[in-house]
Design a protein around this motif. Structure first.
Motif, PDB file in Angstrom:
ATOM      1  N   ASN A 122      -7.829  12.346   8.429  1.00 51.58           N
ATOM      2  CA  ASN A 122      -8.193  12.323   7.087  1.00 51.58           C
ATOM      3  C   ASN A 122      -8.915  10.967   7.260  1.00 51.58           C
ATOM      4  OD1 ASN A 122      -5.665  13.706   6.171  1.00 51.58           O
ATOM      5  ND2 ASN A 122      -4.121  12.461   7.687  1.00 51.58           N
ATOM      6  N   GLU A 170      -9.518   8.897   3.464  1.00 55.84           N
ATOM      7  CA  GLU A 170      -8.104   7.465   3.397  1.00 55.84           C
ATOM      8  C   GLU A 170      -7.874   6.577   4.481  1.00 55.84           C
ATOM      9  OE1 GLU A 170      -3.115   8.260   2.566  1.00 55.84           O
ATOM     10  OE2 GLU A 170      -4.596  10.085   3.098  1.00 55.84           O
ATOM     11  N   THR A 171      -7.888   6.736   5.596  1.00 54.03           N
ATOM     12  CA  THR A 171      -8.349   6.077   7.176  1.00 54.03           C
ATOM     13  C   THR A 171      -8.801   4.470   6.308  1.00 54.03           C
ATOM     14  OG1 THR A 171      -7.157   7.656   7.937  1.00 54.03           O
ATOM     15  CG2 THR A 171      -7.980   5.867   9.171  1.00 54.03           C
ATOM     16  N   THR A 195       3.020   1.810   2.768  1.00 49.69           N
ATOM     17  CA  THR A 195       3.447   2.404   3.828  1.00 49.69           C
ATOM     18  C   THR A 195       4.361   1.245   4.296  1.00 49.69           C
ATOM     19  OG1 THR A 195       0.728   3.168   4.741  1.00 49.69           O
ATOM     20  CG2 THR A 195       2.059   2.559   6.250  1.00 49.69           C
ATOM     21  N   PRO A 204      -3.611   6.214   8.299  1.00 55.54           N
ATOM     22  CA  PRO A 204      -3.283   7.546   7.529  1.00 55.54           C
ATOM     23  C   PRO A 204      -3.655   8.359   8.235  1.00 55.54           C
ATOM     24  CG  PRO A 204      -4.404   5.625   5.494  1.00 55.54           C
ATOM     25  CD  PRO A 204      -3.855   4.884   7.299  1.00 55.54           C
ATOM     26  N   SER A 233       0.847  -1.008  -0.104  1.00 49.81           N
ATOM     27  CA  SER A 233       0.579   0.323  -0.260  1.00 49.81           C
ATOM     28  C   SER A 233       0.387   0.971  -0.355  1.00 49.81           C
ATOM     29  CB  SER A 233      -1.137  -0.002   1.173  1.00 49.81           C
ATOM     30  OG  SER A 233      -0.097   0.164   2.209  1.00 49.81           O
ATOM     31  N   THR A 271     -10.313   3.637   3.915  1.00 50.42           N
ATOM     32  CA  THR A 271      -9.993   2.740   2.728  1.00 50.42           C
ATOM     33  C   THR A 271      -9.116   1.981   3.156  1.00 50.42           C
ATOM     34  OG1 THR A 271     -10.624   4.462   0.861  1.00 50.42           O
ATOM     35  CG2 THR A 271      -9.238   2.473  -0.004  1.00 50.42           C
ATOM     36  N   PHE A 272      -7.566   2.721   3.747  1.00 53.30           N
ATOM     37  CA  PHE A 272      -6.576   1.174   4.627  1.00 53.30           C
ATOM     38  C   PHE A 272      -7.214   0.804   5.229  1.00 53.30           C
ATOM     39  CE2 PHE A 272      -3.157   0.904   7.390  1.00 53.30           C
ATOM     40  CZ  PHE A 272      -2.258   0.424   6.663  1.00 53.30           C
TER      41      PHE A 272
END
Length: 301
Positions: free
Chosen positions: A153, A156-157, A87, A111, A85, A159-160
């Motif tokens: 965020n 994005e968080t 990260t 994120p 990803s 989705t992560f």
């Protein structure tokens, strides 16, 4: 599919270690465990040597949200997914893993700025567990409980956690216009994590931690105990609409809450569909006396 089995531990830095000792041991009935920092406070809920780990420091903040996987192969799969990803992942040394009562562990930042650890092989303590109120914490295959994480965020968080870590969507609740809190599960507990929009990242890094006990009487006894000791009740007793938990919220030293409840629903993934609730609770959960949560107060104020 997710390799995450449940919330394994929460590690927190605090300026208020003595107040935490009264809060957790006398107010909420945790049992005292063991850990590497002689000045720290390590709290037992079951056969794990500790679940909630508090160490002294000059600020109040989350140091690690620890998620558990089955074995070394699951840990390798999570590491691969997170690295793919984009990260960065740190592999903890043997000494660092030992300090977490784990065989192996990795660490990264989500994120939203939350420090995350994933581990396998927790060390067990087989001595008798003596909680203050003789209550049993509901852990086992459902993990320690759940955490609600604040983030600026949000998309994005979410989705992560869904697409990288494999958490399953377990519904949502609007908190203003199109903005939603997203609930996510990895086992039969309705949600092990929830992602909440917040104005900033950084300390304290938490909205609340939920722990579940085995009876309504244990919840009521704890509610009386924290009130008697002068801790601020953020929300009165009530029953939630999504996970059906009967609980109250109390302000922990450091500006975030602990939800203390019972009777949480068990999710059957064969039939479950993610739903949007339009009301937080069927009854109770009056927040009118709550102090502002640190996650929603601008830094420096």
């Amino acid at each position: 599919m997710t390799h995450i089995r449940g919330l394994g531990y929460l590690k927190v830095q605090t300026q208020h270690i003595d107040r935490w000792r009264e809060f957790a041991l006398e107010g909420l009935g945790f049992a005292e465990g063991e850990g590497p920092d002689p000045d720290g406070l390590y709290l037992r809920m079951d056969e794990r040597r500790s679940r909630l780990q508090l160490v002294p420091g000059d600020s109040d903040k989350v140091l690690a949200v620890g998620w558990e996987v089955r074995d070394q192969y699951a840990l390798a799969a999570v590491r691969e997914a997170v690295e793919k990803s984009g990260t960065a992942v740190a592999v903890l040394t043997a000494e660092e893993a030992t300090a977490r009562d784990a065989e192996e562990a990795i660490a990264f930042t989500d994120p939203g700025g939350t420090p995350v650890e994933v581990f396998f092989g927790p060390v067990l303590d087989h001595s008798p567990l003596r909680t203050k109120f003789a209550q049993k914490f509901v852990t086992g295959a459902m993990g320690m409980g759940h955490v609600v994480l604040p983030t600026p965020n949000f998309a994005e968080t979410v989705t992560f956690y869904n697409e990288v870590l494999g958490f399953l969507p377990r519904g949502a609740m609007k908190v203003g216009g199109p903005v939603r809190i997203r609930f996510m599960g990895v086992n039969q507990r309705h949600h092990s994590a929830a992602i909440c929009p917040a104005p900033h990242d950084g300390a304290p890094g938490l909205v609340h931690l939920m722990v579940e006990v085995d009876s309504l009487d244990a919840v009521g006894i704890a509610l009386d105990a924290v009130k008697e000791r002068g801790f601020s009740i953020s929300s009165t007793l009530g029953r939630h609409t999504n996970d059906k938990m009967v609980s109250f919220y109390v302000r922990a030293p450091g500006g975030w809450d602990i939800e203390y409840g019972c009777e949480g629903m068990l999710v059957d993934e064969t039939y479950y569909t993610a739903e949007e609730i339009t009301k937080d609770s069927y009854w109770g959960h009056d927040w009118s006396g709550s102090e502002p949560l640190a996650a929603f107060v601008p830094p420096g104020k």
